[in-house]
Design an enzyme around this catalytic site. Structure first.
Site, PDB file in Angstrom:
ATOM      1  N   LYS A   1       8.953   0.009   4.420  1.00 46.41           N
ATOM      2  CA  LYS A   1       8.406   1.298   3.994  1.00 46.41           C
ATOM      3  C   LYS A   1       9.530   2.070   3.323  1.00 46.41           C
ATOM      4  O   LYS A   1      10.603   2.238   3.904  1.00 46.41           O
ATOM      5  CB  LYS A   1       7.893   2.052   5.210  1.00 46.41           C
TER       6      LYS A   1
ATOM      7  N   GLY B   1       0.837  -1.188   0.000  1.00 46.06           N
ATOM      8  CA  GLY B   1       0.000   0.000   0.000  1.00 46.06           C
ATOM      9  C   GLY B   1       0.871   1.236   0.000  1.00 46.06           C
ATOM     10  O   GLY B   1       2.089   1.139   0.165  1.00 46.06           O
TER      11      GLY B   1
ATOM     12  N   ASP C   1       0.679  10.562  14.702  1.00 41.27           N
ATOM     13  CA  ASP C   1      -0.107  10.355  13.478  1.00 41.27           C
ATOM     14  C   ASP C   1      -1.071   9.185  13.672  1.00 41.27           C
ATOM     15  O   ASP C   1      -1.186   8.318  12.805  1.00 41.27           O
ATOM     16  CB  ASP C   1       0.851  10.104  12.299  1.00 41.27           C
TER      17      ASP C   1
ATOM     18  N   GLY D   1       1.022   5.623   1.120  1.00 45.23           N
ATOM     19  CA  GLY D   1       0.380   6.733   1.797  1.00 45.23           C
ATOM     20  C   GLY D   1       1.141   8.008   1.512  1.00 45.23           C
ATOM     21  O   GLY D   1       1.892   8.077   0.531  1.00 45.23           O
ATOM     22  N   GLY D   2       0.949   8.989   2.387  1.00 45.60           N
ATOM     23  CA  GLY D   2       1.529  10.303   2.159  1.00 45.60           C
ATOM     24  C   GLY D   2       3.036  10.294   2.049  1.00 45.60           C
ATOM     25  O   GLY D   2       3.623  11.087   1.311  1.00 45.60           O
ATOM     26  N   MET D   3       3.682   9.413   2.781  1.00 44.16           N
ATOM     27  CA  MET D   3       5.135   9.526   2.874  1.00 44.16           C
ATOM     28  C   MET D   3       5.906   8.434   2.166  1.00 44.16           C
ATOM     29  O   MET D   3       7.123   8.395   2.263  1.00 44.16           O
ATOM     30  CB  MET D   3       5.525   9.514   4.333  1.00 44.16           C
ATOM     31  N   GLY D   4       5.247   7.548   1.524  1.00 55.56           N
ATOM     32  CA  GLY D   4       6.028   6.507   0.865  1.00 55.56           C
ATOM     33  C   GLY D   4       5.172   5.329   0.490  1.00 55.56           C
ATOM     34  O   GLY D   4       3.947   5.396   0.530  1.00 55.56           O
TER      35      GLY D   4
ATOM     36  N   VAL E   1       4.711   1.044   0.986  1.00 57.30           N
ATOM     37  CA  VAL E   1       5.048  -0.093   1.832  1.00 57.30           C
ATOM     38  C   VAL E   1       5.008  -1.356   0.983  1.00 57.30           C
ATOM     39  O   VAL E   1       4.058  -1.587   0.241  1.00 57.30           O
ATOM     40  CB  VAL E   1       4.072  -0.196   3.025  1.00 57.30           C
TER      41      VAL E   1
HETATM   42  N1  LIG Z   1       3.860  -3.374   8.927  1.00 57.62           N
HETATM   43  C1  LIG Z   1       2.890  -3.489   8.016  1.00 57.62           C
HETATM   44  N2  LIG Z   1       2.344  -4.697   7.758  1.00 57.62           N
HETATM   45  C2  LIG Z   1       1.373  -4.818   6.835  1.00 57.62           C
HETATM   46  N3  LIG Z   1       0.839  -3.799   6.137  1.00 57.62           N
HETATM   47  C3  LIG Z   1       1.336  -2.570   6.338  1.00 57.62           C
HETATM   48  C4  LIG Z   1       2.374  -2.344   7.283  1.00 57.62           C
HETATM   49  N4  LIG Z   1       2.657  -1.011   7.284  1.00 57.62           N
HETATM   50  C5  LIG Z   1       1.837  -0.453   6.388  1.00 57.62           C
HETATM   51  N5  LIG Z   1       1.040  -1.366   5.805  1.00 57.62           N
HETATM   52  C6  LIG Z   1       0.039  -1.136   4.747  1.00 57.62           C
HETATM   53  O1  LIG Z   1       0.549  -0.157   3.854  1.00 57.62           O
HETATM   54  C7  LIG Z   1      -0.381   0.904   3.701  1.00 57.62           C
HETATM   55  C8  LIG Z   1       0.355   2.193   3.436  1.00 57.62           C
HETATM   56  O2  LIG Z   1       0.986   2.631   4.603  1.00 57.62           O
HETATM   57  P1  LIG Z   1       1.487   4.125   4.747  1.00 57.62           P
HETATM   58  O3  LIG Z   1       2.442   4.422   3.634  1.00 57.62           O
HETATM   59  O4  LIG Z   1       1.967   4.313   6.139  1.00 57.62           O
HETATM   60  O5  LIG Z   1       0.218   5.011   4.470  1.00 57.62           O
HETATM   61  P2  LIG Z   1      -1.076   5.251   5.367  1.00 57.62           P
HETATM   62  O6  LIG Z   1      -0.724   4.946   6.792  1.00 57.62           O
HETATM   63  O7  LIG Z   1      -1.391   6.680   5.143  1.00 57.62           O
HETATM   64  O8  LIG Z   1      -2.135   4.312   4.819  1.00 57.62           O
HETATM   65  C9  LIG Z   1      -1.183   0.886   4.985  1.00 57.62           C
HETATM   66  O9  LIG Z   1      -2.444   1.459   4.815  1.00 57.62           O
HETATM   67  C10 LIG Z   1      -1.259  -0.592   5.283  1.00 57.62           C
HETATM   68  O10 LIG Z   1      -2.321  -1.170   4.547  1.00 57.62           O
HETATM   69 MG   LIG Z   2       0.939   4.500   7.834  1.00 58.75          MG
END
Ligand SMILES: Nc1ncnc2c1ncn2[C@@H]1O[C@H](COP(=O)(O)OP(=O)(O)O)[C@@H](O)[C@H]1O
Ligand SMILES: [Mg+2]
Length: 525
Positions: free
Chosen positions: A39, A17, A137, A19-22, A24
């Site tokens: 991430k 997935g 956050d 989000g704002g900063m990168g 994952v």
């Molecule tokens: N440790 C993790 N294990 C599984 N999924 C994760 C983990 N960290 C993040 N994700 C998934 O990646 C997505 C993107 O995370 P992130 O970039 O932090 O954006 P946001 O928190 O704004 O959704 C999250 O919404 C989640 O679904």
């Molecule tokens: Mg996040």
């Protein structure tokens, strides 16, 4: 885009997935042989080389601080680093879904299950605060919920790194995410302590209680203005299942002045848990849910389609375990799930709920009888107004008004009712029973009733995880392990994963409880 590449010693497998900063990614640690989440923040998106260095530094500094946290409710950090034009953080991969996905699931999970996630998050936050780490956050997408219901908070400290680089990020137009969960002190750029996380957790809990964000607005500035100035609407005004005692708890947790809030996150959630269970709730729950068929087992073993694997595959229905987590909550299933934006038709509204139409009510003098009594004198007869109204449910259902058997009819049907308010109950197999207040005002009035299809939940785990799921030929969005929602009735489920033989099974959903199923996939030949 990084799939197949190497970051540090980790091999990137697929995107989880962004989000704002990168972004994952799911990745593999070849040394330890485990799957992790990475991430990745691309530094070349953010201005000059000096700015990039600054962002990388603040990112790694925060990871250093957050990395000391070890708690079952906090995603563990394994490693972090900088490579080429990327800063990355390697962490525990949490199977399941985000709390955000849970909150927007349809139907919504039961309210007690949602509040349980907030309660777990509160304990993890208190632990972090005791170790001098503020999250900054807290929002539903940073709370990950595993299939068994255990929650873990992710992204500790990352917001601080982002904040240090706010200018950089906003310069290049990178979205900084949502301000919905920011505290007033955060909006004002004041120094922060753990109470900012208590505020954000309260915003999350408010959303769980009502389905709405307390400070929603059309754009960032409007949201921020509301955070600074507005008192949110009491949750009980938006969801009748919420007690007025819970309103007081929410008001305190969302005090603009941090000193007026709860002293800790768990103190807040303990108060909310108690208030939510306060007496007034009982009146509301009584008439709510009547799962149509009591037998608790939705899963039947009848996997005739691809039989080759029968011997090597096992499936287990862990009903008891699932019920221990969610079963009690399932009783209140319908109570907590309807978003308040559409309270009338979908909601099994208790008597206190808003009627569907809010016209001025006729005087109390009208008795609750469908027709004027013959013996009444002419003066009395004039006072009793009746109207013939059309009751139309979607889909067709059996309807009873004011629990009077003589009023029973099958939609669409016409009934002559006294003007004023009545309680309508609509039932149909495979749908949640609907109870709604109606206001009879005029002849020919159409009264729509929308029934919501009853669903059961099936938690599917596979070994290995990450199998796609299709139900009745339609591929669902999530991979195992996950919980899927199925309409009442019979379904064919197929689990598929590259390198493994597909596994198909039949399931009959007969109740709205949560059941589990575990499958060991056999390697394909
Ligand atoms: N440790 C993790 N294990 C599984 N999924 C994760 C983990 N960290 C993040 N994700 C998934 O990646 C997505 C993107 O995370 P992130 O970039 O932090 O954006 P946001 O928190 O704004 O959704 C999250 O919404 C989640 O679904
Ligand atoms: Mg996040």
């Amino acid at each position: 885009m990084l799939e197949g590449t190497q970051i540090g010693r980790f091999r990137v497998l697929s995107e989880l997935g962004h989000g704002g900063m990168g972004t994952v990614y799911r990745a593999e640690d070849p040394i330890i042989g485990r799957t992790v989440a990475i991430k990745v923040v691309r530094l070349d998106d953010v201005g000059s080389p000096e700015m990039q260095r600054h962002l990388a530094q603040s990112f790694l500094r925060e990871i250093h601080t957050a990395g000391v946290l070890q708690h079952p409710g906090i995603v563990s950090i394994y490693d972090a680093g900088k490579q080429d034009n990327m800063a990355y953080i390697v962490m525990e991969l949490v199977p399941g879904s985000t709390f955000e996905a849970m909150l927007s699931a349809s139907p919504r999970p039961p309210l007690p299950a949602l509040l349980d996630v907030c309660r777990q998050a509160s304990a993890a936050l208190d632990y972090a605060h005791a170790h001098g780490v503020i999250h900054r956050d807290i929002k539903p997408s940073n709370i990950l919920v595993q299939p068994g219901g255990a929650a873990k908070i992710v992204d500790f400290g990352i917001a601080k790194a982002a904040q240090a680089s706010t200018m950089i990020l906003s310069q290049t137009g990178t979205t900084l995410g949502t301000p919905d969960y920011m505290s007033p002190e955060q909006v004002m750029g004041k120094p922060l302590d753990g109470r900012t996380d208590q505020w954000s957790l309260a915003v999350v809990a408010y959303t769980a209680l009502t389905g709405l964000r307390p400070f929603a607005g059309e754009h960032f500035t409007q949201v921020m203005g509301r955070i600074m100035n507005d008192a949110p609407r009491p949750p009980s005004a938006l969801n009748p299942a919420v007690s007025p005692a819970a309103d007081a708890v929410m008001a305190q947790s969302l005090a603009k002045d941090p000193a007026q809030r709860f002293p800790s996150c768990s103190a807040f959630m303990a108060a909310l848990g108690e208030a939510y269970a306060a007496p007034s709730r009982e009146n509301v729950t009584v008439t709510m849910v009547t799962p149509r068929t009591p037998p608790p087992l939705p899963v039947q073993e009848a996997p005739p389609s691809p039989p080759p694997q029968r011997k090597t595959l096992r499936w287990v229905v862990g009903v008891a375990a699932a019920l221990a987590v969610l079963g009690g909550a399932a009783v209140a299933w319908r109570m907590g799930q309807s978003p308040p934006s559409a309270p009338a038709p979908g909601e099994p509204a208790p008597q206190v709920a808003a009627p569907q139409t809010r016209a001025p009510r006729p005087r109390k003098t009208s008795p609750n009888k469908p027709a004027p009594a013959a013996s009444a004198g002419p003066a009395a007869a004039r006072e009793i107004r009746t109207h013939t109204v059309q009751l139309v449910s979607t889909p067709d259902a059996d309807i009873v008004v004011d629990d009077k058997p003589e009023s029973a009819c099958h939609s669409p049907c016409s009934l002559t009712l006294a003007a004023g308010s009545h309680t309508v109950r609509a039932t149909r197999a495979g749908y949640y029973p609907l109870q709604a207040g109606i206001d009879v005002q005029s002849d020919g009035q159409q009264i729509p009733l929308n029934l919501e299809q009853a669903t059961g939940s099936l938690m599917i785990k596979t070994d290995p995880q990450g199998a796609t799921i299709s139900a009745d030929g339609t591929v669902l969005g999530s991979l195992t392990a996950t919980t899927i929602h199925l309409a009442m009735g019979h379904h064919t489920i197929v689990l598929a994963k590259d390198g493994f033989a597909p596994y198909s099974f039949e399931v009959t959903v007969e109740d709205s409880l949560v059941h589990t199923m575990s499958v060991t996939l056999a390697p394909a030949h």
